[in-house]
Design an enzyme around this catalytic site. Structure first.
Site, PDB file in Angstrom:
ATOM      1  N   ASN A 157     -57.827 -39.914 -71.652  1.00 19.93           N
ATOM      2  CA  ASN A 157     -57.900 -40.836 -71.045  1.00 19.93           C
ATOM      3  C   ASN A 157     -59.305 -40.835 -70.201  1.00 19.93           C
ATOM      4  OD1 ASN A 157     -58.112 -43.105 -69.258  1.00 19.93           O
ATOM      5  ND2 ASN A 157     -55.986 -42.882 -68.459  1.00 19.93           N
ATOM      6  N   ALA A 178     -63.043 -44.579 -66.186  1.00 18.26           N
ATOM      7  CA  ALA A 178     -64.068 -45.486 -66.223  1.00 18.26           C
ATOM      8  C   ALA A 178     -65.284 -45.017 -67.156  1.00 18.26           C
ATOM      9  CB  ALA A 178     -64.635 -45.454 -64.801  1.00 18.26           C
ATOM     10  N   HIS A 187     -65.899 -46.750 -70.472  1.00 15.74           N
ATOM     11  CA  HIS A 187     -66.617 -48.043 -70.628  1.00 15.74           C
ATOM     12  C   HIS A 187     -68.190 -47.841 -70.689  1.00 15.74           C
ATOM     13  CE1 HIS A 187     -62.728 -49.578 -70.003  1.00 15.74           C
ATOM     14  NE2 HIS A 187     -62.548 -49.089 -68.879  1.00 15.74           N
ATOM     15  N   ASP A 212     -70.362 -39.131 -78.227  1.00 14.18           N
ATOM     16  CA  ASP A 212     -71.185 -38.162 -78.998  1.00 14.18           C
ATOM     17  C   ASP A 212     -70.548 -36.618 -79.153  1.00 14.18           C
ATOM     18  OD1 ASP A 212     -73.061 -40.202 -79.337  1.00 14.18           O
ATOM     19  OD2 ASP A 212     -74.693 -39.333 -78.331  1.00 14.18           O
ATOM     20  N   SER A 263     -53.454 -48.489 -68.056  1.00 12.73           N
ATOM     21  CA  SER A 263     -53.135 -49.979 -68.118  1.00 12.73           C
ATOM     22  C   SER A 263     -53.634 -50.565 -69.015  1.00 12.73           C
ATOM     23  CB  SER A 263     -53.991 -50.615 -66.616  1.00 12.73           C
ATOM     24  OG  SER A 263     -55.542 -50.258 -67.149  1.00 12.73           O
TER      25      SER A 263
HETATM   26  O1  CA2 Z   1     -55.926 -47.611 -67.364  1.00 13.34           O
HETATM   27  C1  CA2 Z   1     -56.443 -46.515 -67.499  1.00 13.34           C
HETATM   28  O2  CA2 Z   1     -55.799 -45.608 -67.977  1.00 13.34           O
HETATM   29  C2  CA2 Z   1     -58.014 -46.382 -67.237  1.00 13.34           C
HETATM   30  O3  CA2 Z   1     -58.581 -45.533 -67.935  1.00 13.34           O
HETATM   31  C3  CA2 Z   1     -57.891 -46.163 -65.642  1.00 13.34           C
HETATM   32  C4  CA2 Z   1     -59.482 -46.101 -65.080  1.00 13.34           C
HETATM   33  C5  CA2 Z   1     -60.192 -47.560 -65.348  1.00 13.34           C
HETATM   34  O4  CA2 Z   1     -61.715 -47.288 -65.111  1.00 13.34           O
HETATM   35  C6  CA2 Z   1     -59.929 -47.933 -66.841  1.00 13.34           C
HETATM   36  O5  CA2 Z   1     -60.649 -49.101 -67.155  1.00 13.34           O
HETATM   37  C7  CA2 Z   1     -58.660 -47.670 -67.247  1.00 13.34           C
HETATM   38  C8  CA2 Z   1     -59.462 -45.885 -63.523  1.00 13.34           C
HETATM   39  C9  CA2 Z   1     -58.546 -44.727 -63.262  1.00 13.34           C
HETATM   40  C10 CA2 Z   1     -58.624 -44.694 -61.533  1.00 13.34           C
HETATM   41  O6  CA2 Z   1     -57.248 -44.084 -61.338  1.00 13.34           O
HETATM   42  C11 CA2 Z   1     -56.964 -44.061 -60.131  1.00 13.34           C
HETATM   43  C12 CA2 Z   1     -55.673 -43.623 -59.746  1.00 13.34           C
HETATM   44  C13 CA2 Z   1     -54.943 -43.812 -58.280  1.00 13.34           C
HETATM   45  C14 CA2 Z   1     -55.786 -44.458 -57.595  1.00 13.34           C
HETATM   46  C15 CA2 Z   1     -57.161 -44.875 -57.717  1.00 13.34           C
HETATM   47  C16 CA2 Z   1     -57.772 -45.010 -59.070  1.00 13.34           C
END
Ligand code: CA2
Length: 159
Positions: A84, A87, A90, A97, A112
């Site tokens: 995973n 961010a 993106h 690479d 998500s």
């Molecule tokens: O849906 C996912 O697993 C993401 O990889 C989560 C990333 C997001 O930038 C991707 O677009 C989708 C963000 C992870 C942030 O995780 C947090 C967990 C708890 C509180 C704040 C952030």
């Protein structure tokens, strides 16, 4: 490197990588990312790994270079990666690479459903170098990703 199970059979070794901010899971923004902590997810994956007879090793970093280093270090040590990239999904040509460079079969997972969210989350630099992608099932995305990866590896290289 391959591991052996309790009966001495060879098993695959899988690296699970978690990208930036995923250390906050269960502690912040539970309405978006749920109440399950990263430790809960890792424990669930280790347990799932035992029933699949694979060894699971997990690593989280908030730093792009540390994730690149972990992917390089996986070469010769792990047969598959569940990632995973958070961010970095993106933004990161470097992680893309690295995965292409080591050529370790990789499954991209997201908690998500990134396609239901902002447009900037709809593009993944990782997807073109991954075996496949699972998005939108909460922590279950990781379990499904591990299952899909082990299934793929066993089809490619039965042990
Ligand atoms: O849906 C996912 O697993 C993401 O990889 C989560 C990333 C997001 O930038 C991707 O677009 C989708 C963000 C992870 C942030 O995780 C947090 C967990 C708890 C509180 C704040 C952030």
């Amino acid at each position: 490197m391959t591991a052996t199970d309790s009966t001495g059979n060879l098993t695959h070794s899988i690296l699970v990588l978690h990208g930036p901010n995923l250390n906050l899971l269960g502690q912040r923004e539970p309405t978006v990312y749920g109440a399950t902590t990263l430790a809960d997810i890792n424990q669930m994956l280790e347990q799932e790994g035992r029933s699949l007879r694979v060894k699971v090793t997990a690593f989280q970093s908030n730093h792009e270079g540390a994730l690149v280093d972990a992917i390089h270090a996986a070469f010769g040590q792990h047969q598959g990666i569940v990632i995973n990239p958070g961010a970095y999904t993106h933004t990161s040509v470097a992680i893309r690479d690295a995965i292409a460079g080591v050529a370790i079969p990789t499954v991209e997972v997201h908690l998500s459903n990134v396609y239901k969210r902002e447009a900037f989350r709809h593009h993944s630099y990782i997807a073109p170098v991954a075996v496949g992608q699972i998005s939108g099932f909460g922590s279950e995305s990781y379990r499904l990703g591990l299952l899909a990866l082990v299934h793929y590896l066993r089809q490619q290289n039965p042990m």
